[in-house]
Write an enzyme that holds these catalytic residues in place. Structure first.
Site, PDB file in Angstrom:
ATOM      1  N   PRO A  38      -3.183 -11.192  10.988  1.00 26.58           N
ATOM      2  CA  PRO A  38      -3.494 -10.884  12.394  1.00 26.58           C
ATOM      3  C   PRO A  38      -3.646  -9.373  12.553  1.00 26.58           C
ATOM      4  CG  PRO A  38      -1.157 -11.399  12.137  1.00 26.58           C
ATOM      5  CD  PRO A  38      -1.817 -11.674  10.810  1.00 26.58           C
ATOM      6  N   ASP A  90      -4.422  -6.118   5.188  1.00 19.15           N
ATOM      7  CA  ASP A  90      -5.464  -6.904   5.843  1.00 19.15           C
ATOM      8  C   ASP A  90      -5.379  -8.385   5.499  1.00 19.15           C
ATOM      9  OD1 ASP A  90      -6.771  -4.840   7.265  1.00 19.15           O
ATOM     10  OD2 ASP A  90      -7.554  -4.080   5.360  1.00 19.15           O
ATOM     11  N   ILE A 134      -2.645  -6.502  14.625  1.00 18.37           N
ATOM     12  CA  ILE A 134      -1.596  -6.250  15.631  1.00 18.37           C
ATOM     13  C   ILE A 134      -2.132  -5.355  16.746  1.00 18.37           C
ATOM     14  CG2 ILE A 134       0.713  -5.266  15.965  1.00 18.37           C
ATOM     15  CD1 ILE A 134       1.093  -6.018  12.879  1.00 18.37           C
ATOM     16  N   ASN A 140       0.855  -1.197   0.000  1.00 24.98           N
ATOM     17  CA  ASN A 140       0.000   0.000   0.000  1.00 24.98           C
ATOM     18  C   ASN A 140       0.886   1.240   0.000  1.00 24.98           C
ATOM     19  OD1 ASN A 140       0.421   0.949   2.855  1.00 24.98           O
ATOM     20  ND2 ASN A 140      -0.343  -1.124   3.264  1.00 24.98           N
ATOM     21  N   LYS A 194     -14.035   2.179  15.882  1.00 26.14           N
ATOM     22  CA  LYS A 194     -12.804   1.377  15.750  1.00 26.14           C
ATOM     23  C   LYS A 194     -12.069   1.276  17.078  1.00 26.14           C
ATOM     24  CE  LYS A 194     -10.881   1.561  11.819  1.00 26.14           C
ATOM     25  NZ  LYS A 194     -10.217   2.011  10.601  1.00 26.14           N
ATOM     26  N   LYS A 214     -11.252  -2.396  18.525  1.00 27.33           N
ATOM     27  CA  LYS A 214      -9.867  -2.870  18.687  1.00 27.33           C
ATOM     28  C   LYS A 214      -9.485  -2.994  20.154  1.00 27.33           C
ATOM     29  CE  LYS A 214      -8.525  -2.035  14.194  1.00 27.33           C
ATOM     30  NZ  LYS A 214      -7.638  -2.750  13.295  1.00 27.33           N
ATOM     31  N   LYS A 223       8.410 -17.922  -9.376  1.00 29.16           N
ATOM     32  CA  LYS A 223       7.669 -16.855 -10.058  1.00 29.16           C
ATOM     33  C   LYS A 223       6.513 -17.458 -10.865  1.00 29.16           C
ATOM     34  CE  LYS A 223       8.138 -13.041 -13.246  1.00 29.16           C
ATOM     35  NZ  LYS A 223       8.878 -12.480 -14.359  1.00 29.16           N
ATOM     36  N   PHE A 254      -4.283   4.171  15.051  1.00 27.99           N
ATOM     37  CA  PHE A 254      -4.558   5.220  14.068  1.00 27.99           C
ATOM     38  C   PHE A 254      -5.730   4.766  13.208  1.00 27.99           C
ATOM     39  CE2 PHE A 254      -1.471   8.757  13.704  1.00 27.99           C
ATOM     40  CZ  PHE A 254      -0.811   8.529  14.892  1.00 27.99           C
TER      41      PHE A 254
END
Ligand code: C5P
Length: 407
Positions: A306, A279, A308, A211, A340, A344, A288, A326
């Site tokens: 998982p 995710d 974290i 990302n 959230k 969490k 390859k 965050f």
């Protein structure tokens, strides 16, 4: 005050079963390069011996107010003035009462009366003695006079009763000592971990899922925590950023590696999860993956990674005292981030708007809301290093706020 850079602590060891923990404290203080001289009260000497203290501190132990040897080597006035900090550990109810009354009927109380050096007190006593109005009044008086307290902790005590009264853990006493010795470093003695950057989830030996996270905000937080004196482990996914100075940086690739590195960094006081963790991962192909003319494109079987932040937030004896997540959102920022935080299980969540056009993802500025159990606070748009410093100042204030009195 000692000459040169060596800081010196005068440790007053009172009576009580917790006196044995003073030995561990001496060891930890010496590991931090501090000189430790000890005054052992008569009742303290019933629980630990001068020999053990001398062996650990490398200094002779002071005990007798009227000992000519003690006076010839170091008078009690000089002893009280030649230290950067006096630490009373453990402090009994009796010792606190004598401090309040200004008694000077042994070397410990004489030193404490004769000093203008800062004093830190780590009480340890039976829960009823601690909660007694007399002791609480004594604590309030000493606080008003500028004495700092660390603990007591709550839990089962040697007398088989439970509640506040246990001596604070040596590591917590050490942290309090380091903060008093270095007021400009409010997180001295604290351990922190920060996750940062993206994770890379391999598809085959040459391809991966990734990302756009740059790691900038997390690296700035790690650096700001270190500047405030914390012992910081930065667990970073692949980034192009240099390791921040004064920070232990552990480079990882996948979410599973990141979790393993975080668990290795426990126990710690503070965990800040800024990483943009993938995710999902796939079971990577060993070679390859080849394009084969006419064959259908390969499908990727995604497997959840998982979480974290959620793992670190779970109640456990090693859960960090403060876990911060965050939340990068593009709409309904506060509502989504508040949900959230609860999902969490973290203590605080820093929410930001990463919609296209904000320039926040991959940029140098950030505009965040800090959400805790009390609500949401909106911060102005700031440089990411300023956001980091502001967050670290908040962390320091939070960790320094003494627990409420039992009354
Ligand atoms: O679920 P979401 O990715 O929106 O949550 C963001 C927060 O959770 C961030 O603090 C991020 O570092 C953390 N996180 C994590 N492990 C994951 C996913 C997110 O630590 N697998």
């Amino acid at each position: 005050m000692e000459d040169g850079a060596t800081r010196s602590v005068l440790l007053v060891v009172g009576g009580g079963i917790a006196a044995y923990k003073a030995l561990e404290l001496i060891r930890r203080l010496r590991e931090h390069g501090l000189r430790v001289r000890t005054v052992l009260t008569d009742s303290g000497a019933r629980f630990v011996t001068p020999m053990s203290i001398q062996a650990l501190s490398g200094e002779r132990v002071f005990g007798d107010l009227f000992s000519l040897t003690d006076e010839s080597e170091m008078g009690h006035i000089a002893l009280s003035r030649s230290s950067d900090l006096i630490v009373v550990c453990p402090a009994t109810a009796d010792l606190l009462a004598r401090m309040v009354a200004g008694l000077a009927n042994d070397l410990a109380t004489t030193v404490l009366l004769a000093t203008d050096t800062p004093v830190l007190v780590a009480p340890a006593m039976n829960v009823r003695m601690w909660t007694h109005a007399a002791t609480q009044a004594n604590v309030a008086t000493l606080r008003a006079r500028g004495v700092t307290f660390v603990g007591p902790a709550s839990g089962l005590m040697a007398c088989n009763e439970s509640g506040p009264g246990r001596l604070a853990e040596p590591d917590d006493i050490l942290s309090a000592i380091l903060r008093l010795l270095h007021p400009d470093r409010p997180l001295a003695g604290r351990r922190a971990m920060v996750t940062a950057g993206p994770t890379h989830e391999p598809i085959d030996p040459v391809r991966y899922i990734a990302n756009r996270s740059s790691g900038t905000q997390g690296y700035a937080i790690a650096a700001a925590l270190a500047a405030a004196g914390a012992d910081v482990t930065l667990v970073s996914g692949p980034t192009t950023l240099p390791d921040p100075a004064g920070v232990r940086t552990v480079r990882v690739e996948t979410a599973r590696d990141m979790l393993a590195a975080c668990l290795t960094a426990l126990p710690c006081d503070i965990a800040v999860c800024t990483a943009a963790v993938a995710d999902w991962h796939v079971a990577p192909a060993p070679q390859k993956i080849k394009k084969t003319a006419g064959a259908p494109p390969p499908t990727l079987q995604l497997v959840p990674n998982p979480d974290i932040l959620a793992t670190l937030s779970q109640p456990s004896p090693t859960r960090p005292g403060l876990v911060i997540g965050f939340a990068a959102e593009t709409e309904h920022i506060v509502t989504h981030a508040t949900a959230k935080r609860l999902r969490k299980g973290c203590d605080w969540i820093v929410a930001n708007d990463v919609s296209p056009g904000t320039g926040i993802m991959g940029g140098t500025e950030n505009e965040v809301c800090l959400i805790d159990a009390a609500g949401c606070e909106h911060w102005p748009r700031l440089d990411k290093t300023q956001v980091a410093r502001k967050l670290v100042a908040r962390i320091a204030t939070f960790l320094q706020t003494p627990p409420p009195n039992p009354e």
